[in-house]
Design a protein around this motif. Sequence first.
Motif, PDB file in Angstrom:
ATOM      1  N   GLN A 143       0.857  -1.183   0.000  1.00  0.00           N
ATOM      2  CA  GLN A 143       0.000   0.000   0.000  1.00  0.00           C
ATOM      3  C   GLN A 143       0.896   1.239   0.000  1.00  0.00           C
ATOM      4  OE1 GLN A 143      -2.142  -1.351   3.627  1.00  0.00           O
ATOM      5  NE2 GLN A 143      -3.983  -1.149   2.368  1.00  0.00           N
ATOM      6  N   THR A 144       0.697   2.127  -0.953  1.00  0.00           N
ATOM      7  CA  THR A 144       1.611   3.247  -1.168  1.00  0.00           C
ATOM      8  C   THR A 144       0.842   4.536  -1.402  1.00  0.00           C
ATOM      9  OG1 THR A 144       3.189   1.717  -2.212  1.00  0.00           O
ATOM     10  CG2 THR A 144       3.555   4.072  -2.557  1.00  0.00           C
ATOM     11  N   PHE A 145       1.394   5.629  -0.885  1.00  0.00           N
ATOM     12  CA  PHE A 145       0.886   6.944  -1.265  1.00  0.00           C
ATOM     13  C   PHE A 145       2.067   7.850  -1.591  1.00  0.00           C
ATOM     14  CE2 PHE A 145       1.722   7.925   3.188  1.00  0.00           C
ATOM     15  CZ  PHE A 145       2.188   9.234   3.146  1.00  0.00           C
ATOM     16  N   VAL A 146       1.855   8.746  -2.544  1.00  0.00           N
ATOM     17  CA  VAL A 146       2.831   9.767  -2.926  1.00  0.00           C
ATOM     18  C   VAL A 146       2.128  11.108  -2.842  1.00  0.00           C
ATOM     19  CG1 VAL A 146       4.347  10.633  -4.731  1.00  0.00           C
ATOM     20  CG2 VAL A 146       4.058   8.158  -4.433  1.00  0.00           C
ATOM     21  N   GLY A 147       2.754  12.061  -2.151  1.00  0.00           N
ATOM     22  CA  GLY A 147       2.111  13.347  -1.957  1.00  0.00           C
ATOM     23  C   GLY A 147       3.002  14.521  -2.310  1.00  0.00           C
ATOM     24  N   GLY A 148       2.408  15.534  -2.899  1.00  0.00           N
ATOM     25  CA  GLY A 148       3.092  16.792  -3.179  1.00  0.00           C
ATOM     26  C   GLY A 148       2.472  17.907  -2.344  1.00  0.00           C
ATOM     27  N   THR A 149       3.312  18.720  -1.701  1.00  0.00           N
ATOM     28  CA  THR A 149       2.845  19.729  -0.751  1.00  0.00           C
ATOM     29  C   THR A 149       3.242  21.125  -1.186  1.00  0.00           C
ATOM     30  OG1 THR A 149       2.976  18.186   1.119  1.00  0.00           O
ATOM     31  CG2 THR A 149       3.016  20.531   1.652  1.00  0.00           C
ATOM     32  N   TYR A 150       2.325  22.072  -0.965  1.00  0.00           N
ATOM     33  CA  TYR A 150       2.632  23.491  -1.111  1.00  0.00           C
ATOM     34  C   TYR A 150       2.171  24.194   0.153  1.00  0.00           C
ATOM     35  CZ  TYR A 150       2.652  28.334  -2.649  1.00  0.00           C
ATOM     36  OH  TYR A 150       2.886  29.675  -2.744  1.00  0.00           O
ATOM     37  N   ASP A 156       3.312  36.884   9.685  1.00  0.00           N
ATOM     38  CA  ASP A 156       4.292  36.380  10.645  1.00  0.00           C
ATOM     39  C   ASP A 156       3.652  35.489  11.702  1.00  0.00           C
ATOM     40  OD1 ASP A 156       2.821  38.392  11.796  1.00  0.00           O
ATOM     41  OD2 ASP A 156       4.492  39.192  12.985  1.00  0.00           O
ATOM     42  N   ARG A 157       2.310  35.305  11.627  1.00  0.00           N
ATOM     43  CA  ARG A 157       1.616  34.485  12.620  1.00  0.00           C
ATOM     44  C   ARG A 157       0.766  33.372  12.028  1.00  0.00           C
ATOM     45  NH1 ARG A 157      -0.646  38.626  17.310  1.00  0.00           N
ATOM     46  NH2 ARG A 157       1.384  39.529  17.868  1.00  0.00           N
ATOM     47  N   PHE A 158       0.575  33.394  10.717  1.00  0.00           N
ATOM     48  CA  PHE A 158      -0.361  32.427  10.126  1.00  0.00           C
ATOM     49  C   PHE A 158       0.222  31.820   8.866  1.00  0.00           C
ATOM     50  CE2 PHE A 158      -3.804  31.385   7.170  1.00  0.00           C
ATOM     51  CZ  PHE A 158      -4.517  30.490   7.948  1.00  0.00           C
ATOM     52  N   SER A 159       0.093  30.496   8.761  1.00  0.00           N
ATOM     53  CA  SER A 159       0.506  29.785   7.558  1.00  0.00           C
ATOM     54  C   SER A 159      -0.543  28.722   7.228  1.00  0.00           C
ATOM     55  CB  SER A 159       1.876  29.123   7.740  1.00  0.00           C
ATOM     56  OG  SER A 159       1.842  28.154   8.783  1.00  0.00           O
ATOM     57  N   ALA A 160      -0.579  28.329   5.968  1.00  0.00           N
ATOM     58  CA  ALA A 160      -1.514  27.298   5.510  1.00  0.00           C
ATOM     59  C   ALA A 160      -0.826  26.470   4.446  1.00  0.00           C
ATOM     60  CB  ALA A 160      -2.798  27.926   4.973  1.00  0.00           C
ATOM     61  N   GLY A 161      -1.290  25.249   4.279  1.00  0.00           N
ATOM     62  CA  GLY A 161      -0.678  24.377   3.286  1.00  0.00           C
ATOM     63  C   GLY A 161      -1.647  23.321   2.818  1.00  0.00           C
ATOM     64  N   MET A 162      -1.331  22.746   1.655  1.00  0.00           N
ATOM     65  CA  MET A 162      -2.173  21.710   1.064  1.00  0.00           C
ATOM     66  C   MET A 162      -1.284  20.616   0.477  1.00  0.00           C
ATOM     67  SD  MET A 162      -5.144  22.039  -1.868  1.00  0.00           S
ATOM     68  CE  MET A 162      -6.216  22.931  -0.731  1.00  0.00           C
ATOM     69  N   THR A 163      -1.718  19.372   0.622  1.00  0.00           N
ATOM     70  CA  THR A 163      -1.024  18.221   0.048  1.00  0.00           C
ATOM     71  C   THR A 163      -1.982  17.449  -0.836  1.00  0.00           C
ATOM     72  OG1 THR A 163       0.494  17.994   1.923  1.00  0.00           O
ATOM     73  CG2 THR A 163       0.162  16.049   0.543  1.00  0.00           C
ATOM     74  N   PHE A 164      -1.563  17.150  -2.045  1.00  0.00           N
ATOM     75  CA  PHE A 164      -2.330  16.305  -2.956  1.00  0.00           C
ATOM     76  C   PHE A 164      -1.660  14.943  -2.999  1.00  0.00           C
ATOM     77  CE2 PHE A 164      -3.237  14.404  -7.067  1.00  0.00           C
ATOM     78  CZ  PHE A 164      -4.616  14.499  -7.115  1.00  0.00           C
ATOM     79  N   LYS A 165      -2.426  13.879  -2.740  1.00  0.00           N
ATOM     80  CA  LYS A 165      -1.870  12.532  -2.647  1.00  0.00           C
ATOM     81  C   LYS A 165      -2.513  11.596  -3.662  1.00  0.00           C
ATOM     82  CE  LYS A 165      -2.750  12.102   1.805  1.00  0.00           C
ATOM     83  NZ  LYS A 165      -2.733  11.705   3.229  1.00  0.00           N
ATOM     84  N   VAL A 166      -1.678  10.731  -4.225  1.00  0.00           N
ATOM     85  CA  VAL A 166      -2.128   9.628  -5.067  1.00  0.00           C
ATOM     86  C   VAL A 166      -1.884   8.343  -4.294  1.00  0.00           C
ATOM     87  CG1 VAL A 166      -1.832   8.412  -7.255  1.00  0.00           C
ATOM     88  CG2 VAL A 166      -1.610  10.905  -7.172  1.00  0.00           C
TER      89      VAL A 166
END
Length: 375
Positions: A143-150, A156-166
């Motif tokens: 069982q495998t997953f590969v993910g790309g993140t941005y 200076d106090r807030f960050s957000a991110g998203m990952t797309f996985k296959v």
Amino acid sequence: MNRMIRSFSGALAALVLVAGPVAGQVTLPSDNTAYGTTAGEFLLLGAGARGLSLGGAYAALATDISSLYYNPAGAAQIARPGASLSTYNYAVDTRYIWAGLALPMGGGARTIGLQIGNFGFSDQPVYTVENPDGDGTKYSVSQTFVGGTYAQNFSDRFSAGMTFKVISDALGKTSANAFAVDFGTNFHAQAMGKPIRVSFVIQNLGSDLKHSGSALDATVPRPPVPGQVDVPQEEQPAELATKEWGLPVLFRVGASFDAYSNEQTRVTVLSEFTQPNNNRAGFGVGAEFMLNDIGKSGFFFAGRGSWSYAADNNLDAGSGAGFASTMSGKENQDGLAAGFGLGYRRPTIELGFDYAYRSLGLLGGTNMMSFSVSW
């Protein structure tokens, strides 16, 4: 108006008289948790020994390479490029491997990352009812997953991110594919003059897994033709259809607070609430002690511990099945985890090693080791 009031009162009284007996016969389910309704559970095995030793309370603190898995928003705070490799000795001789690569860009304003995780085993004998000692064939699971993140810092106090996985789920001679998205946020500020972090993360929101493959090939009798005499006929080739299974979606709300910190020492306490789509809600608490630049040598040390609660932690396999339990107290250790980290840091390079142990109660304990390098 009086006529309308009388009509309404009469209808209400009739409704009460009818609904009373009906309600007495209707039993609402006391627990509608969707147990056993998802596939791809390996997506919840984590990443990195640091995260494992801090259990289910790590998403808010994750600002290293393992944040690609736990909270993509934390990846925006990675100071320099790095890579990490983890190996996880899981239950019943299975193994999980995770690797990640993070590349900060734009002067630290954003980060892109790549991760891969694999769980499985190989060359296991096939047992059937007709051949309880094995039929001479073997099967494997991968069982495998590969993910790309941005990830990006919006202030200076807030960050957000998203990952797309296959996701690829190969079970013996069948396989299925799906895709999923992780989304996370991280708010970091000061409370009483000390750093505090709060995170919101949702993981594995995506498509279903529907397996197909040669193991589902079969031969079935040809159905009789209506109106004609049923005569023996050769069986016809067919393919069994499988049910679609959703992914294990997990929602996390976490917080971390530096209870004590100076230039060399830090003590952080963490907590987290989790709500999966296939189990009851859970929570975790943990703590990390960090000692930096020991003796001005560039070496650092960290000690970690945590306890996580999930619905299986209160398993009573004995009395729940109607007989007295003769098991040891291992079930009471479920969710406990501990570990440590060692590293060497210089302006141009950082090397790290982390180890974690986690109790799985009746399933025993698991070990994970991680190696990381930043440049």
